[in-house]
Design an enzyme around this catalytic site. Structure first.
Site, short mmCIF file in Angstrom:
data_model
loop_
_atom_site.label_atom_id
_atom_site.label_comp_id
_atom_site.label_asym_id
_atom_site.label_seq_id
_atom_site.Cartn_x
_atom_site.Cartn_y
_atom_site.Cartn_z
N ARG A 60 -1.07 40.74 61.70
CA ARG A 60 -1.96 41.28 62.74
C ARG A 60 -2.69 42.53 62.24
O ARG A 60 -2.77 43.55 62.90
CB ARG A 60 -1.15 41.64 64.01
CG ARG A 60 -0.58 40.41 64.73
CD ARG A 60 -1.63 39.75 65.56
NE ARG A 60 -1.14 38.68 66.41
CZ ARG A 60 -1.69 37.48 66.46
NH1 ARG A 60 -2.72 37.19 65.70
NH2 ARG A 60 -1.23 36.57 67.27
N ASP B 83 -4.80 38.41 50.89
CA ASP B 83 -5.02 37.86 52.23
C ASP B 83 -4.23 36.54 52.29
O ASP B 83 -3.80 36.04 51.26
CB ASP B 83 -6.53 37.60 52.37
CG ASP B 83 -6.88 36.94 53.69
OD1 ASP B 83 -6.26 37.29 54.69
OD2 ASP B 83 -7.76 36.07 53.71
N ARG C 18 -0.31 27.27 63.13
CA ARG C 18 -1.09 28.23 63.91
C ARG C 18 -1.15 27.69 65.33
O ARG C 18 -1.61 26.58 65.56
CB ARG C 18 -2.50 28.34 63.34
CG ARG C 18 -2.54 28.92 61.95
CD ARG C 18 -3.79 28.50 61.22
NE ARG C 18 -4.98 29.17 61.70
CZ ARG C 18 -5.53 30.24 61.12
NH1 ARG C 18 -4.99 30.74 60.03
NH2 ARG C 18 -6.62 30.80 61.59
N LYS D 137 -6.37 47.05 56.44
CA LYS D 137 -6.16 46.52 55.08
C LYS D 137 -6.64 47.54 54.04
O LYS D 137 -5.95 47.83 53.08
CB LYS D 137 -6.92 45.20 54.90
CG LYS D 137 -6.33 44.03 55.67
CD LYS D 137 -7.11 42.75 55.39
CE LYS D 137 -6.53 41.55 56.13
NZ LYS D 137 -7.21 40.30 55.81
#
Length: 1109
Positions: free
Chosen positions: A821, A442, A659, A827
């Protein structure tokens, strides 16, 4: 059109040309318009490489139709399929069997239908339906199922089942070979250890459950408050939950002691998130002066997710009263817990294969013995007796040794001071850490710290960075000073100067007012609540509340994401401070200390679907109503008014690794708001499609909003991420980054963390929506060599729908892959795809609740205890505190665990093979008699006290020092090939066993003196010495415990000789003859192997020996 599809893989040149024309026409039709970019792009691709496309598809018919026709293709093919008996023989029977099994499973697993329920407040006895008890049960077994359950789990393994059958056969007199305890003692020991371990675990679970189920709560009844156990709570009960108390079941939140009518709950036990969640009491019950009063007109109020209190969460503020809706196994927390798959290591599977090979060898050897006997007499009885005699080929101690070894590795990992805080939660797979080929990680909180710092504010014409924040402060001071002046003077005086002002101040003022509007929007549009720590007793805080509100050092912010807190902390740093917030109002403090009060009319929380959040506020001083909204650029681009800078600046900020959030506003008149509110409340009360209707009403406001600013927040990299990724890459591990973040941000973090090296090219997969586009894009990617792939989640979905195999094959060749995304299910899907297509071992590493599915799907899951809570670390097999610890966990512990277990497993097999070889030689010399060579205690002692400690001491062996393993990660590469334990190494051990067993037995027979008892004494002593010497030969680095184990075993054997009168002649043992004969046999059995090992190290040394020398 489907009828015209030619079903031939090879076509004429004319047909190909026609297809190309058709394809070009298809893309220009499907394109965005007559503009030149899209059609020309695809035509170019096509002209240069229509031949390149062939390998991707068997035939190109799919290309001649648009996507809707693609679905008719399989039907056209089915018409030519085989029918009838031919179909059944060619695999139809398999299809029928699987269909029947699926149908049966569906019937057995059908869940109870969930229906709407009527709940009687405070009167659970009026409920007509039966609801489950509110007891928590985490136990696997009960009193009756414990023994059968544990035994089933054990005898599921081929090894243990085989030994059970062998042991049971000893009750049949004709098959009895030795004493019962020689078979039952080892099996009993293995089972006793397992049952004890399981019983302790089960008892702990029972105690934990009992503690939770017997917690006392106050229940409101007609007679007043009653104390009730958690397990006795029923649907409809009115329960009072105090501060810091666990909520016992899913409830609707009716009332709170807090003035604001809301409370905070901590959900870290439910979803692993550390931030507090705000919950709101149902307004009609919160307004009631006292409980138990009937309200005359019936009240209709819609309930939302904010009015619920979930089981297993903890009340963080105030005392709450709720009505119980769901209990026990119907609560959200219980329904969300899926039983994770039981992970079995690759090494265990390989050893299971080898045990099956040994079983075949055992059967073959027994058949050979019976054949050489000439099938005389009741041959089947002899066959069974031989099977029992040679049963030591398959060692029962293998399972015990490996399990104890795994426990030792887990203990070593947890005791390693270089990786403090590491926890091993699954003790059965430490060797998996040494076999990994794919690491899926991640981004947020795993590679980065999940600590947000505000970096950039962009207003379109002007951009402010960290070094120019003081300018924003000045603009704010000016803006508020001006508004105060205007408020001070009358409107007649304040209006003319505005018009008369010169052009220069006008520009400055416009920038100033734009900065002011932007900062105010950021300070108002969020879900952050300032929390003040109580100092002293409750009474004091009541008094001190007025002063305390503004003591900045005592204020902390609570929000659902660290981004939100970073933004509010930034507005505080530039002078606009959020000082208080409740459900209906918010207070800001200006740079001059003035308090601005805003009434909160509506809030629209952030969801992963909408990717935005909004708030409607009324300024108390001016009565202006404003709708503020902020969100991701993809969601906001279509909502804000036309502008020419947003997309470009978002891209620029993302390339810096920031971000981004887009902030916009819209002023509403009182009429517009009243109209919206009535429609919104109506939508909230609808019973069907409520979510869709509410979203539609909110969307009616989200039009032509004024774009205020673009904010950039930085998430900093964790310490030592770069060297760790570099080390993993050098170890031959391919790293894939799966994140929910934007494409640009993900690409930037991939480069800054050196996941993709600076010199490496990156191929950004363009957004594709149809099969044809995916085909062309995959071909464009296939022509590139050694470049990292960056692919968005929706494009990935399309590729996997049509070209799963081709896509995975291409992606696996990349040095690094970034999927942005990505949803949590995607995942997990990617992990499963890699396992299916490559057959290699995968490891997933993450820190949040959204990574749990990926961690549980991988062969080896690592969780990081981070800002997002402990859910990932609790669900994982291994829990670490920093990403950099992964390096040592794999390079040192993973590598050594695998190598040690491989050596241990093969040595235990060698120990069984050598004694079986001796038995075979003995039987063949004595006319193929099925008589045991060693009986009773000799066999039990051989498998336990005489050889157990030295063999188990192999778990301390290491080929290179940990520092070397970290310095040369290339050593890890060899392990993925599985060369430490393969059929080749196994055969080498088999040959060694046959050679040594033969030498020991023939030597003893040649040297024995007319009495059989001497054969047993000489051969058994030589066997024990050979085993101890073989352990010494296998060891690469000596540890003091290994020496102790060798001496202890030898001491035990020598001491036991005095008591084994029935097997050994004590007078003979003490003679010189005995000593020299045993020494001679041992030297002949071991010396050649020592010589061979020495020559091998000289002529072809292993890679690690070059480093250690």
């Amino acid at each position: 059109m489907a009828d015209q599809i030619p079903l031939y893989p090879v076509r004429s040149a004319a047909a190909v040309a026609a297809a190309n024309r058709k394809r070009a026409a298809y893309f220009s039709a499907a394109g965005p318009g007559p503009g030149p970019d899209r059609p020309s792009r695809y035509q170019l691709e096509d002209e240069s490489a229509h031949l390149d496309e062939m390998p991707l598809m068997m035939s190109e018919e799919g290309f001649e139709n648009d996507e809707s026709d693609y679905h008719t293709l399989p039907r056209a093919r089915i018409t030519q399929r085989k029918r009838g008996l031919e179909w059944f023989v060619c695999g139809g029977w398999k299809f029928l069997c699987t269909s029947c099994c699926d149908w049966l499973i569906n019937i057995c697993q059908r869940k109870r239908e969930l229906k709407a329920r009527t709940v009687w407040l405070g009167c659970p006895e009026k409920c007509e339906e039966k609801h489950p008890r509110n007891s928590i049960k985490n136990q696997k077994y009960n009193i009756f199922t414990f023994i059968p359950g544990v035994l089933y789990e054990q005898f599921k393994f081929f090894l243990n089942l085989y030994f059970l059958i062998v042991s049971c056969s000893q009750f049949v007199p004709a098959l009895k070979i030795g004493y019962l305890y020689t078979y039952w003692a080892p099996l009993g020991f293995v089972l006793a250890v397992t049952i004890m371990r399981e019983a302790v675990d089960e008892f702990r679970r029972f105690q934990r459950d009992k503690e939770v189920n017997s917690q006392l709560y106050s229940k409101l009844t007609v007679r007043g408050k009653v104390q009730v156990k958690s397990s006795d709570i029923q649907v409809g009960d009115l329960i009072i939950v105090e501060k810091n108390q666990r909520i016992p079941s899913d409830m609707v939140f009716l009332r709170t002691s807090e003035k604001a009518g809301s409370c905070f709950i901590r959900t870290d036990q439910l979803d692993g998130e550390t931030d507090w969640k705000l919950k709101v009491a149902v307004s009609c019950t919160q307004r009631l002066p006292a409980l138990g009063e009937d309200s005359d007109p019936p009240v209709h109020e819609s309930l939302s997710i904010e009015n619920t209190l979930w089981a297993s969460t903890v009340v963080a503020s105030g005392t709450v009263i709720g009505v119980v809706i769901y209990t026990g196994k119907e609560t959200r927390s219980v329904m969300n817990t899926s039983n994770p798959k039981n992970k079995v290591g690759l090494l265990d599977l390989e050893l299971n294969q080898l045990t099956k090979a040994l079983f075949l060898a055992l059967v073959a050897l027994s058949v050979v013995m019976v054949t050489l006997q000439g099938f005389a007499g009741p041959w089947y009885r002899s066959l069974f007796r031989f099977l029992l005699l040679f049963s030591y080929i398959i060692p029962i101690s293998l399972r015990v040794n490996l399990d104890m070894g795994k426990a030792a590795y887990g203990w070593m990992i947890m005791k390693d001071e270089h990786i403090p805080g590491t926890v091993v939660r699954t003790s059965t797979i430490p060797e998996e850490l040494g076999r990994l080929v794919y690491l899926l990680t991640d981004k947020t909180g795993t590679l980065t710290q999940n600590e947000m710092v505000f970096k950039r504010l962009h207003l379109g014409t002007v951009s402010y960075g960290t070094d120019t924040m003081d300018e924003i402060q000045n603009h704010l001071v000016n803006a508020y000073a001006q508004t105060q002046c205007q408020a001070g003077g009358s409107s007649t005086i304040s209006t003319p100067p505005r018009k008369a002002a010169s052009s220069a101040p006008k520009v400055r003022r416009s920038v100033s007012s734009r900065v002011h509007e932007a900062v105010k929007a950021v300070a108002l549009c969020h879900n952050v609540t300032p929390v003040y720590e109580a100092r002293g007793a409750a009474g004091e805080t009541e008094v001190a509340e007025a002063d305390q509100d503004f003591s900045d050092d005592n204020r902390t912010y609570q929000a659902s994401s660290p981004d939100e807190v970073a933004l509010v902390q930034w507005t505080e740093s530039v002078g606009l401070t959020l000082v208080s917030r409740d459900l209906t109002s918010m207070q800001l403090r200006t740079p001059s200390g003035q308090i601005l009060t805003f009434c909160i009319l509506q809030t629209f929380p952030f969801t992963s679907e909408s990717k935005r959040m909004g708030v409607i506020v009324r300024d108390e001083s001016t009565a202006e109503i404003t709708f503020y909204m902020k969100g991701a650029d993809v969601a906001m681009a279509s909502i804000v008014q036309y502008n020419d800078w947003l997309e470009e600046e978002c891209g620029n900020m993302a390339r810096e690794g920031l971000r981004t959030l887009v902030v916009a506003k819209r002023a509403l008149t009182e009429e517009q708001y009243q109209d919206f509110e009535s429609r919104y409340n109506q939508a909230k009360l609808s019973l069907h499609d409520r979510t869709l209707k509410v979203a539609a009403v909110v969307e009616s406001l989200e039009r032509e909003m004024e774009l205020l600013c673009l904010t950039g927040v930085e998430d900093q990299l964790q310490a030592d991420v770069r060297p760790t990724l570099e080390m993993l890459r050098n170890a031959g591990i391919k790293i894939w980054m799966l994140t929910g973040d934007k494409l640009e941000t993900a690409t930037c973090i991939a480069k800054s963390s050196h996941l993709v090296s600076r010199t490496q090219d990156t191929h950004v997969f363009r957004p594709v929506t149809s099969r044809g586009e995916a085909h062309l894009e995959l071909n464009a990617f296939r022509r590139k060599h050694d470049c990292a792939l960056v692919i968005p989640g929706d494009a990935l979905e399309v590729c996997l729908k049509y070209y799963e195999h081709e896509f995975v094959e291409l992606a696996c060749q990349c040095p690094a892959v970034v999927c942005c995304r990505c949803s949590p299910t995607q995942k997990a899907h990617i992990v499963k795809l890699l396992q299916q297509h490559t057959g290699r071992r995968t490891c997933a590493i993450g820190d949040g609740g959204n990574d749990v599915s990926m961690i549980q799907a991988a062969d080896c899951g690592i969780g990081i205890e981070g800002k997002e809570g402990r859910q990932a670390s609790l669900a994982a097999d291994f829990s670490i505190t920093r990403f950099k610890h992964v390096g040592r966990l794999l390079m040192v512990h993973g590598r050594s665990s695998y190598k040690r277990s491989a050596a241990l497993g093969q040595f235990v097999m060698h120990r069984g093979l050598i004694i079986s070889t001796m038995q075979a030689v003995f039987s063949s010399v004595f006319y193929f008699a099925s008589v045991p060579l060693y009986q009773g205690f000799l066999m039990v002692g051989y498998a336990t006290v005489y050889t157990m400690f030295p063999v188990f001491s192999l778990v301390l062996d290491q080929d290179v020092k940990p520092e070397m393993a970290m310095l040369y990660p290339e050593l890890y590469k060899d392990l993925t090939k599985g060369r430490s334990l393969s059929f080749k190494t196994f055969l080498v051990w088999v040959l060694i066993s046959i050679y040594q067993g033969g030498i020991l037995m023939f030597g003893a027979l040649v040297l024995f003196e007319s009495e059989f008892v001497h054969v047993v004494a000489i051969s058994f002593t030589a066997l024990v010495l050979t085993e101890l010497l073989m352990v010494a030969l296998t060891i690469r680095t000596w540890h003091w415990l290994m020496v102790v184990a060798q001496l202890l075993s030898l001491g035990c054997y020598v001491a036991s000789l005095a008591f084994l009168n029935e097997y050994f002649d004590v007078a003979f043992i003490t003679t010189v003859t005995f000593v020299w004969k045993v020494s001679a046999i041992t030297v002949v059995s071991c010396l050649p192997l020592y010589v061979l090992k020495y020559l091998k190290r000289k002529l072809s040394p292993p890679s690690y020996s070059k480093l250690s020398s």
